[in-house]
Design a protein around this motif. Structure first.
Motif, PDB file in Angstrom:
ATOM      1  N   UNK A  61       0.991  -1.366   0.003  1.00 54.85           N
ATOM      2  CA  UNK A  61       0.054   0.046  -0.154  1.00 54.85           C
ATOM      3  C   UNK A  61       0.998   1.266  -0.081  1.00 54.85           C
ATOM      4  N   UNK A  62       0.581   2.031  -0.980  1.00 52.78           N
ATOM      5  CA  UNK A  62       1.172   3.483  -1.144  1.00 52.78           C
ATOM      6  C   UNK A  62       0.786   4.494  -0.176  1.00 52.78           C
ATOM      7  N   UNK A  63       1.753   5.485   0.187  1.00 54.85           N
ATOM      8  CA  UNK A  63       1.247   6.782   0.908  1.00 54.85           C
ATOM      9  C   UNK A  63       0.016   7.576   0.003  1.00 54.85           C
ATOM     10  N   UNK A  64      -0.852   7.935   0.601  1.00 55.88           N
ATOM     11  CA  UNK A  64      -1.732   8.947  -0.062  1.00 55.88           C
ATOM     12  C   UNK A  64      -2.576  10.036   0.801  1.00 55.88           C
ATOM     13  N   UNK A  65      -2.985  11.079   0.458  1.00 56.41           N
ATOM     14  CA  UNK A  65      -3.613  11.917   1.035  1.00 56.41           C
ATOM     15  C   UNK A  65      -5.338  11.905   1.132  1.00 56.41           C
ATOM     16  N   UNK A  66      -5.883  12.163   2.104  1.00 55.19           N
ATOM     17  CA  UNK A  66      -7.321  12.042   2.321  1.00 55.19           C
ATOM     18  C   UNK A  66      -7.922  13.059   1.003  1.00 55.19           C
ATOM     19  N   UNK A  67      -7.573  14.163   0.628  1.00 51.11           N
ATOM     20  CA  UNK A  67      -8.117  14.939  -0.095  1.00 51.11           C
ATOM     21  C   UNK A  67      -7.956  14.408  -1.578  1.00 51.11           C
ATOM     22  N   UNK A  68      -7.174  13.522  -1.986  1.00 49.23           N
ATOM     23  CA  UNK A  68      -6.687  13.061  -3.373  1.00 49.23           C
ATOM     24  C   UNK A  68      -8.273  12.219  -3.755  1.00 49.23           C
ATOM     25  N   UNK A  78      -6.206   4.300  -7.267  1.00 51.41           N
ATOM     26  CA  UNK A  78      -5.148   3.549  -8.094  1.00 51.41           C
ATOM     27  C   UNK A  78      -4.909   2.236  -7.195  1.00 51.41           C
ATOM     28  N   UNK A  79      -4.113   1.137  -7.782  1.00 56.09           N
ATOM     29  CA  UNK A  79      -3.489   0.161  -7.017  1.00 56.09           C
ATOM     30  C   UNK A  79      -2.948   0.174  -5.861  1.00 56.09           C
ATOM     31  N   UNK A  80      -1.859   1.018  -5.942  1.00 52.54           N
ATOM     32  CA  UNK A  80      -1.318   1.177  -4.695  1.00 52.54           C
ATOM     33  C   UNK A  80      -1.659   1.830  -3.576  1.00 52.54           C
ATOM     34  N   UNK A  81      -2.999   2.483  -4.010  1.00 51.53           N
ATOM     35  CA  UNK A  81      -3.837   3.443  -2.651  1.00 51.53           C
ATOM     36  C   UNK A  81      -4.750   2.501  -2.317  1.00 51.53           C
ATOM     37  N   UNK A  82      -5.145   1.355  -3.065  1.00 49.58           N
ATOM     38  CA  UNK A  82      -6.403   0.618  -2.278  1.00 49.58           C
ATOM     39  C   UNK A  82      -5.603  -0.761  -1.772  1.00 49.58           C
ATOM     40  N   UNK A  83      -4.352  -0.750  -2.325  1.00 51.16           N
ATOM     41  CA  UNK A  83      -3.622  -2.331  -1.645  1.00 51.16           C
ATOM     42  C   UNK A  83      -3.687  -3.251  -2.772  1.00 51.16           C
ATOM     43  N   UNK A  84      -2.666  -3.768  -3.020  1.00 50.30           N
ATOM     44  CA  UNK A  84      -2.438  -4.842  -4.066  1.00 50.30           C
ATOM     45  C   UNK A  84      -1.357  -5.849  -3.500  1.00 50.30           C
ATOM     46  N   UNK A  85      -1.740  -7.148  -3.953  1.00 54.00           N
ATOM     47  CA  UNK A  85      -0.653  -8.321  -3.749  1.00 54.00           C
ATOM     48  C   UNK A  85       0.494  -8.098  -4.596  1.00 54.00           C
ATOM     49  N   UNK A  97       5.217   7.755  -7.806  1.00 53.00           N
ATOM     50  CA  UNK A  97       5.698   8.902  -7.634  1.00 53.00           C
ATOM     51  C   UNK A  97       4.754   9.520  -6.358  1.00 53.00           C
ATOM     52  N   UNK A  98       5.112  10.113  -5.432  1.00 50.36           N
ATOM     53  CA  UNK A  98       4.452  10.368  -4.261  1.00 50.36           C
ATOM     54  C   UNK A  98       3.745   9.213  -3.379  1.00 50.36           C
ATOM     55  N   UNK A  99       4.200   8.104  -3.785  1.00 53.05           N
ATOM     56  CA  UNK A  99       3.408   7.064  -2.877  1.00 53.05           C
ATOM     57  C   UNK A  99       4.403   6.453  -1.919  1.00 53.05           C
ATOM     58  N   UNK A 100       6.020   6.736  -2.010  1.00 54.00           N
ATOM     59  CA  UNK A 100       6.899   5.934  -1.152  1.00 54.00           C
ATOM     60  C   UNK A 100       6.536   6.722   0.242  1.00 54.00           C
ATOM     61  N   UNK A 101       7.339   6.066   1.366  1.00 52.24           N
ATOM     62  CA  UNK A 101       7.484   4.589   1.356  1.00 52.24           C
ATOM     63  C   UNK A 101       6.120   3.985   1.234  1.00 52.24           C
ATOM     64  N   UNK A 102       6.341   2.461   0.630  1.00 51.74           N
ATOM     65  CA  UNK A 102       5.309   1.786   0.388  1.00 51.74           C
ATOM     66  C   UNK A 102       5.135   0.694   1.668  1.00 51.74           C
ATOM     67  N   UNK A 103       4.129   0.302   2.073  1.00 48.58           N
ATOM     68  CA  UNK A 103       4.039  -0.213   3.279  1.00 48.58           C
ATOM     69  C   UNK A 103       3.696  -1.690   2.786  1.00 48.58           C
ATOM     70  N   UNK A 104       4.235  -2.694   3.365  1.00 47.99           N
ATOM     71  CA  UNK A 104       4.155  -4.265   3.242  1.00 47.99           C
ATOM     72  C   UNK A 104       3.705  -4.686   4.285  1.00 47.99           C
ATOM     73  N   UNK A 105       2.601  -5.630   4.306  1.00 47.77           N
ATOM     74  CA  UNK A 105       2.079  -6.281   5.531  1.00 47.77           C
ATOM     75  C   UNK A 105       1.568  -7.675   5.184  1.00 47.77           C
ATOM     76  N   UNK A 106       1.682  -8.493   6.217  1.00 49.56           N
ATOM     77  CA  UNK A 106       1.315  -9.889   6.035  1.00 49.56           C
ATOM     78  C   UNK A 106       1.023 -10.299   7.395  1.00 49.56           C
TER      79      UNK A 106
END
Length: 210
Positions: A61-68, A78-85, A97-106
């Motif tokens: 999951x990438x970084x995003x802003x509520x207002x976006x 976008x996939x990185x905002x919703x979270x993808x495998x 771009x603008x999404x780093x750092x990307x979070x990884x969780x399991x």
């Protein structure tokens, strides 16, 4: 609502030693329902892709802003905002771009199913392994009451804080107990000291609240 407090009991730049120590402490409270979660903040596109090759089953999951996306349906994010495998990560570098750092969780995995692979994959990134659903026993000779609700062990990678807001060049092992504060005193701190003793350790810093 009650929360937990975690005390650091071990710190080293030696990753295998940190993982071995965390496991030794975890084993003291392990039972058949115990589980493990992993999390990382991936600092570059190269690290995202490296993690996806090694552990593709986790969610990115990438970084995003509520207002976006105010008023935008979730299915249109976008996939990185919703979270993808891992296999569904965007191939276009512009998507990051603008999404780093990307979070990884399991998470919610059996103990000993992911720890070695994740520790080998963490690299320079901050992250953690958290063993949960442990059981700390009663210690009647010290008038200490055990529990399972807040019985956890965490191994922090390249960080000193559970919030991953304090980067470090070493790794820390934390033991969790219930947070009970009376007159600014943490009433379960003696239990944390006792737990550390069972693994041949001592508390080396102040507790961190969640």
């Amino acid at each position: 609502m009650s929360i937990d407090i975690a005390y650091p009991v071990f710190r080293t730049p030696d990753l295998p030693a940190a993982l071995s120590t965390a496991r030794r402490l975890m084993e003291f409270g392990r039972h058949e329902d115990s589980q493990v979660d992993v999390f990382a903040e991936l600092c570059s596109l190269a690290e995202v892709r490296r993690m996806a090759r090694g552990l593709p089953q986790g969610r990115f999951s990438g970084r995003w802003d509520d207002t976006e996306f105010d008023g935008v349906p979730l299915q249109n994010w976008p996939p990185l905002v919703a979270g993808v495998l891992g296999p569904d990560l965007p191939a276009d570098p512009a998507a990051y771009e603008g999404r780093l750092p990307v979070e990884y969780e399991l998470g919610d995995l059996p103990v000993d199913s992911i720890e070695d692979v994740f520790a080998a994959a963490i690299g320079p990134n901050m992250g953690w392994i958290n063993w949960k659903w442990l059981y700390w026993p009663d210690v009647p000779e010290r008038d200490l009451h055990g529990e399972s609700t807040h019985a956890e062990v965490t191994l922090l990678f390249n960080a000193r804080s559970r919030d991953l807001d304090e980067p470090a060049d070493d790794h820390s092992v934390l033991v969790h107990v219930r947070k009970i504060s009376i007159d600014s005193r943490q009433m379960m701190e003696p239990y944390a000291h006792w737990l550390a003793e069972q693994a041949g350790l001592t508390i080396i810093g102040p507790g961190q609240s969640s």
